[in-house]
Design a protein around this motif. Sequence first.
Motif, short mmCIF file in Angstrom:
data_model
loop_
_atom_site.label_atom_id
_atom_site.label_comp_id
_atom_site.label_asym_id
_atom_site.label_seq_id
_atom_site.Cartn_x
_atom_site.Cartn_y
_atom_site.Cartn_z
N SER A 1 -5.36 -3.93 -1.64
CA SER A 1 -4.70 -3.57 -0.37
C SER A 1 -4.93 -3.38 1.65
O SER A 1 -4.05 -4.15 2.57
N TYR A 2 -5.05 -2.67 1.00
CA TYR A 2 -5.77 -1.89 2.59
C TYR A 2 -7.03 -2.77 3.20
O TYR A 2 -6.91 -2.99 4.55
N ASP B 1 2.08 1.71 -3.46
CA ASP B 1 0.73 1.97 -4.85
C ASP B 1 -0.39 2.25 -3.38
O ASP B 1 -1.42 1.76 -3.40
N PRO B 2 -0.53 3.30 -2.88
CA PRO B 2 -1.59 4.50 -1.82
C PRO B 2 -2.94 4.08 -2.79
O PRO B 2 -4.05 4.28 -1.89
N SER B 3 -2.78 4.01 -4.73
CA SER B 3 -3.83 3.54 -5.14
C SER B 3 -5.04 2.33 -5.00
O SER B 3 -6.11 1.86 -5.19
N ASN B 4 -4.22 1.30 -4.48
CA ASN B 4 -4.52 -0.62 -4.66
C ASN B 4 -4.93 -0.18 -3.53
O ASN B 4 -4.90 -0.93 -2.20
N LEU B 5 -6.68 0.29 -2.96
CA LEU B 5 -7.76 0.20 -2.09
C LEU B 5 -7.30 -1.71 -1.90
O LEU B 5 -7.63 -2.20 -0.74
N ALA C 1 0.63 -1.29 0.24
CA ALA C 1 0.20 0.15 0.41
C ALA C 1 0.96 1.00 0.16
O ALA C 1 0.54 2.24 -0.72
#
Length: 211
Positions: free
Chosen positions: A61-62, A55-59, A52
Amino acid sequence: MEEKIIVDKEYSIPYELFCKAYNCHMKKNVYPKSYLFMGIFLIIAVVYVISAFKDPSNLFSYVLIFLCLGFAFREWYNPRKIRRNIVDTVKAMGEPVYKLEMTENFIYISTLGEENVENSDSTEELPAEENSVETPSEDFQQDEVIDTDTYDDTPERTAIEITSEVSVDEYDEFFLLYIGKSAFYIIPKKDFSEYELEAVREINNKSLSIK
C-alpha cells in the motif's frame, strides 16, 4: 484556378503576447486533461492511504501511495515544463515576421524573417466615431488575386484548407487559429484592420457550414 485575396497582411508576435496566447491554449486543451489524471491518481492514493491505515503491515500500500503521488506530480509538472521550454525557445528566436493570406477556401501562413512589420499598410488609430468596419478598395477587390496554379511559394507557405477541422478562438488581443485541437497559430489583432479581423472571425462560420 484563381482565388481572390481577402486578407494579405504581415505581422509579428511579441514575446509577451505569445506567452498569453500559449497560456490560453494550455488552459483550454492541456490543463483540463492534466488535472483530470492528477485527480484520478490522488483519489487512488487516498484509497491506499485508507488501506494502509487499516493494515499498517501492508507495505504494498505504501509503494502504491508513493507511485500515485509521483504520477500526480508528473501530471502537474510536465505541462508547465513543456510550456517553459517552448516560451524560452520563442524568446530566443526574437520577433520573426509572418505573413497571413486568406482566400475563400484557404489560409496561407509564411515566415518571412526578423524584419520589422511594415507600418505603411497598417490601420491608424481612429476616433471612436470613425472607427467603422473597413471595406476593401475596389482595386483590391478586383485586381489582387492568387493564382493557385502559378503562385510563387517563396518563402514556403503553410497552406490550410478551411474545413470542419479549422476553428478560431477570439481573445482581447489575438486569435488562436486551430487545425484540430492541438495544432494552432497565433494571429495578433494589433496588425490587422477591422475588415481583416472580421474576415478572420468569418472562418468559424465557413467551418460550421461544412459540417
